[in-house]
Design a protein around this motif. Structure first.
Motif, PDB file in Angstrom:
ATOM      1  N   SER A 242      -5.466  11.413   0.851  1.00 40.15           N
ATOM      2  CA  SER A 242      -6.065  10.096   0.625  1.00 40.15           C
ATOM      3  C   SER A 242      -4.976   9.096   0.316  1.00 40.15           C
ATOM      4  O   SER A 242      -3.860   9.458  -0.080  1.00 40.15           O
ATOM      5  CB  SER A 242      -7.081  10.143  -0.533  1.00 40.15           C
ATOM      6  OG  SER A 242      -6.447  10.514  -1.737  1.00 40.15           O
ATOM      7  N   GLU A 243      -5.278   7.827   0.516  1.00 43.45           N
ATOM      8  CA  GLU A 243      -4.292   6.772   0.314  1.00 43.45           C
ATOM      9  C   GLU A 243      -4.127   6.453  -1.168  1.00 43.45           C
ATOM     10  O   GLU A 243      -5.028   6.689  -1.976  1.00 43.45           O
ATOM     11  CB  GLU A 243      -4.710   5.520   1.069  1.00 43.45           C
ATOM     12  CG  GLU A 243      -4.798   5.708   2.575  1.00 43.45           C
ATOM     13  CD  GLU A 243      -5.269   4.445   3.276  1.00 43.45           C
ATOM     14  OE1 GLU A 243      -5.605   3.463   2.570  1.00 43.45           O
ATOM     15  OE2 GLU A 243      -5.306   4.441   4.516  1.00 43.45           O
ATOM     16  N   LEU A 244      -2.968   5.885  -1.518  1.00 44.50           N
ATOM     17  CA  LEU A 244      -2.759   5.381  -2.864  1.00 44.50           C
ATOM     18  C   LEU A 244      -3.565   4.096  -3.043  1.00 44.50           C
ATOM     19  O   LEU A 244      -3.989   3.471  -2.070  1.00 44.50           O
ATOM     20  CB  LEU A 244      -1.272   5.100  -3.096  1.00 44.50           C
ATOM     21  CG  LEU A 244      -0.350   6.324  -3.158  1.00 44.50           C
ATOM     22  CD1 LEU A 244       1.110   5.885  -3.190  1.00 44.50           C
ATOM     23  CD2 LEU A 244      -0.662   7.176  -4.369  1.00 44.50           C
ATOM     24  N   ASP A 245      -3.735   3.694  -4.295  1.00 43.60           N
ATOM     25  CA  ASP A 245      -4.474   2.460  -4.535  1.00 43.60           C
ATOM     26  C   ASP A 245      -3.741   1.627  -5.583  1.00 43.60           C
ATOM     27  O   ASP A 245      -2.677   1.994  -6.068  1.00 43.60           O
ATOM     28  CB  ASP A 245      -5.909   2.761  -4.988  1.00 43.60           C
ATOM     29  CG  ASP A 245      -5.959   3.680  -6.199  1.00 43.60           C
ATOM     30  OD1 ASP A 245      -4.931   3.826  -6.895  1.00 43.60           O
ATOM     31  OD2 ASP A 245      -7.026   4.267  -6.458  1.00 43.60           O
ATOM     32  N   GLY A 246      -4.312   0.496  -5.914  1.00 43.47           N
ATOM     33  CA  GLY A 246      -3.727  -0.368  -6.935  1.00 43.47           C
ATOM     34  C   GLY A 246      -2.441  -1.043  -6.491  1.00 43.47           C
ATOM     35  O   GLY A 246      -2.248  -1.345  -5.311  1.00 43.47           O
ATOM     36  N   GLU A 247      -1.533  -1.251  -7.433  1.00 38.95           N
ATOM     37  CA  GLU A 247      -0.313  -2.008  -7.179  1.00 38.95           C
ATOM     38  C   GLU A 247       0.642  -1.316  -6.223  1.00 38.95           C
ATOM     39  O   GLU A 247       1.519  -1.969  -5.638  1.00 38.95           O
ATOM     40  CB  GLU A 247       0.407  -2.292  -8.502  1.00 38.95           C
ATOM     41  CG  GLU A 247      -0.377  -3.193  -9.448  1.00 38.95           C
ATOM     42  CD  GLU A 247       0.364  -3.422 -10.748  1.00 38.95           C
ATOM     43  OE1 GLU A 247       1.410  -2.763 -10.960  1.00 38.95           O
ATOM     44  OE2 GLU A 247      -0.101  -4.248 -11.555  1.00 38.95           O
ATOM     45  N   ILE A 248       0.514  -0.005  -6.065  1.00 38.43           N
ATOM     46  CA  ILE A 248       1.421   0.709  -5.167  1.00 38.43           C
ATOM     47  C   ILE A 248       0.698   1.188  -3.906  1.00 38.43           C
ATOM     48  O   ILE A 248       1.142   2.111  -3.232  1.00 38.43           O
ATOM     49  CB  ILE A 248       2.084   1.898  -5.884  1.00 38.43           C
ATOM     50  CG1 ILE A 248       1.038   2.847  -6.481  1.00 38.43           C
ATOM     51  CG2 ILE A 248       3.046   1.412  -6.951  1.00 38.43           C
ATOM     52  CD1 ILE A 248       1.639   4.103  -7.080  1.00 38.43           C
ATOM     53  N   ALA A 249      -0.399   0.542  -3.576  1.00 33.18           N
ATOM     54  CA  ALA A 249      -1.183   0.933  -2.401  1.00 33.18           C
ATOM     55  C   ALA A 249      -0.387   0.759  -1.107  1.00 33.18           C
ATOM     56  O   ALA A 249      -0.687   1.405  -0.102  1.00 33.18           O
ATOM     57  CB  ALA A 249      -2.472   0.124  -2.337  1.00 33.18           C
ATOM     58  N   ASP A 250       0.631  -0.126  -1.128  1.00 34.43           N
ATOM     59  CA  ASP A 250       1.399  -0.368   0.091  1.00 34.43           C
ATOM     60  C   ASP A 250       2.507   0.650   0.308  1.00 34.43           C
ATOM     61  O   ASP A 250       3.178   0.619   1.347  1.00 34.43           O
ATOM     62  CB  ASP A 250       1.987  -1.777   0.070  1.00 34.43           C
ATOM     63  CG  ASP A 250       2.946  -1.985  -1.097  1.00 34.43           C
ATOM     64  OD1 ASP A 250       2.667  -1.455  -2.190  1.00 34.43           O
ATOM     65  OD2 ASP A 250       3.965  -2.681  -0.915  1.00 34.43           O
ATOM     66  N   LEU A 251       2.714   1.571  -0.647  1.00 33.25           N
ATOM     67  CA  LEU A 251       3.684   2.631  -0.415  1.00 33.25           C
ATOM     68  C   LEU A 251       3.172   3.538   0.709  1.00 33.25           C
ATOM     69  O   LEU A 251       2.001   3.897   0.728  1.00 33.25           O
ATOM     70  CB  LEU A 251       3.895   3.465  -1.686  1.00 33.25           C
ATOM     71  CG  LEU A 251       4.766   2.875  -2.788  1.00 33.25           C
ATOM     72  CD1 LEU A 251       4.802   3.817  -3.992  1.00 33.25           C
ATOM     73  CD2 LEU A 251       6.182   2.618  -2.284  1.00 33.25           C
ATOM     74  N   PRO A 252       4.035   3.925   1.631  1.00 30.10           N
ATOM     75  CA  PRO A 252       3.588   4.745   2.774  1.00 30.10           C
ATOM     76  C   PRO A 252       3.466   6.218   2.403  1.00 30.10           C
ATOM     77  O   PRO A 252       4.038   7.097   3.045  1.00 30.10           O
ATOM     78  CB  PRO A 252       4.692   4.508   3.809  1.00 30.10           C
ATOM     79  CG  PRO A 252       5.917   4.311   2.990  1.00 30.10           C
ATOM     80  CD  PRO A 252       5.464   3.554   1.753  1.00 30.10           C
ATOM     81  N   LEU A 253       2.718   6.498   1.344  1.00 26.41           N
ATOM     82  CA  LEU A 253       2.529   7.857   0.857  1.00 26.41           C
ATOM     83  C   LEU A 253       1.039   8.145   0.733  1.00 26.41           C
ATOM     84  O   LEU A 253       0.253   7.239   0.473  1.00 26.41           O
ATOM     85  CB  LEU A 253       3.196   8.048  -0.515  1.00 26.41           C
ATOM     86  CG  LEU A 253       4.709   7.870  -0.577  1.00 26.41           C
ATOM     87  CD1 LEU A 253       5.179   7.849  -2.037  1.00 26.41           C
ATOM     88  CD2 LEU A 253       5.418   8.982   0.182  1.00 26.41           C
ATOM     89  N   SER A 254       0.671   9.397   0.892  1.00 20.03           N
ATOM     90  CA  SER A 254      -0.727   9.814   0.770  1.00 20.03           C
ATOM     91  C   SER A 254      -0.838  10.898  -0.293  1.00 20.03           C
ATOM     92  O   SER A 254       0.026  11.782  -0.380  1.00 20.03           O
ATOM     93  CB  SER A 254      -1.257  10.351   2.100  1.00 20.03           C
ATOM     94  OG  SER A 254      -1.226   9.360   3.101  1.00 20.03           O
ATOM     95  N   VAL A 255      -1.879  10.812  -1.100  1.00 23.98           N
ATOM     96  CA  VAL A 255      -2.115  11.816  -2.127  1.00 23.98           C
ATOM     97  C   VAL A 255      -2.397  13.167  -1.465  1.00 23.98           C
ATOM     98  O   VAL A 255      -3.169  13.251  -0.506  1.00 23.98           O
ATOM     99  CB  VAL A 255      -3.306  11.409  -3.023  1.00 23.98           C
ATOM    100  CG1 VAL A 255      -3.544  12.460  -4.108  1.00 23.98           C
ATOM    101  CG2 VAL A 255      -3.047  10.043  -3.651  1.00 23.98           C
TER     102      VAL A 255
END
Length: 248
Positions: free
Chosen positions: A86-99
């Protein structure tokens, strides 16, 4: 080719496949794709990129057979993955990382923007990475440690307590009252973020070293304990805040 044999999230699968295509150019990439291009570059050239993004893409275009094999490996690994991300959320949602996706250390430091021309991805060896521009700590954990690979002072007790809680010990030189220790314990109040990455062992069965994203935790301060309590480490428990969503 091991550089892409762990790609298990759609974001990287789609971006890496496009970057390995025939006609992609730097000026046609979105900001997210540029960020992901840096991660792919870090995977293929961990000792340092052979040039800027345009030069990297030009170099890849000259190797159609290698690009084809890399693309097939990316697709095969993604199609074989059986865990949701799943995608990150909040202030770091734009990081290209997935949980819950798997990453190499090279990809992690590139995603956080801390790798530079003078400090390439392969130069990062510590188990913690602080990305000041993103105000984010990445904790890189090996669950099963061997005395052959770790000194007594680095045999930290890192382990899951429950499916949602994780016990993590800081480096032995990090005291509870140090700026770093304070940030670990009070990151919510200080407005910083923590990302937890873990791998089972230093090397996999194929000899490769991989890390796995466990999620975005919040830390609850506890008493310093274990090997990191002297001269003053801090032990924290991390609660996973993101629930994985089924991958489409």
């Amino acid at each position: 080719m091991r550089a892409v044999t762990h790609v298990d999230d759609r974001l990287r699968r789609d971006a890496y496949s496009r970057l390995l295509g025939d006609d992609v150019t730097a000026d046609t990439l979105s900001p997210v794709e540029r960020h992901l291009a840096g991660m792919l570059t870090a995977s293929l050239w961990p000792s340092g990129a052979p040039g800027d993004l345009a030069a990297v893409l030009d170099l890849l275009r000259q190797e159609p057979a290698a690009r084809d094999e890399l693309t097939q490996l990316v697709d095969l690994t993604f199609d074989s993955a059986r865990h949701p991300t799943s995608e990150l959320d909040g202030e770091i949602a734009d990081l290209p990382l997935s949980v819950h996706a798997r990453y190499s250390r090279d990809e992690i430091v590139s995603a956080l923007g801390v790798a530079t021309a003078t400090r390439p991805p392969m130069s990062f060896r510590e188990g913690v990475v602080w990305a000041p521009k993103r105000r984010t700590d990445a904790l890189l954990i090996t669950l099963t440690k061997s005395e052959a690979d770790y000194s007594p002072s680095t045999m930290y007790r890192d382990y899951p307590l429950t499916p949602h809680l994780f016990h993590w010990e800081s480096q032995s030189r990090t005291t509870v009252t140090s700026p770093t220790g304070e940030r670990y314990l009070n990151h919510r109040a200080m407005g910083t973020h923590v990302l937890l990455f873990a791998r089972q062992r230093k090397q996999g069965t194929s000899g490769s070293s991989r890390t796995c994203s466990w999620g975005r935790p919040t830390t609850s301060p506890t008493r310093a304990s274990g090997p990191s309590a002297s001269p003053g480490g801090c032990a924290t428990r991390c609660r996973r805040t993101s629930s994985p969503k089924p991958r489409l």
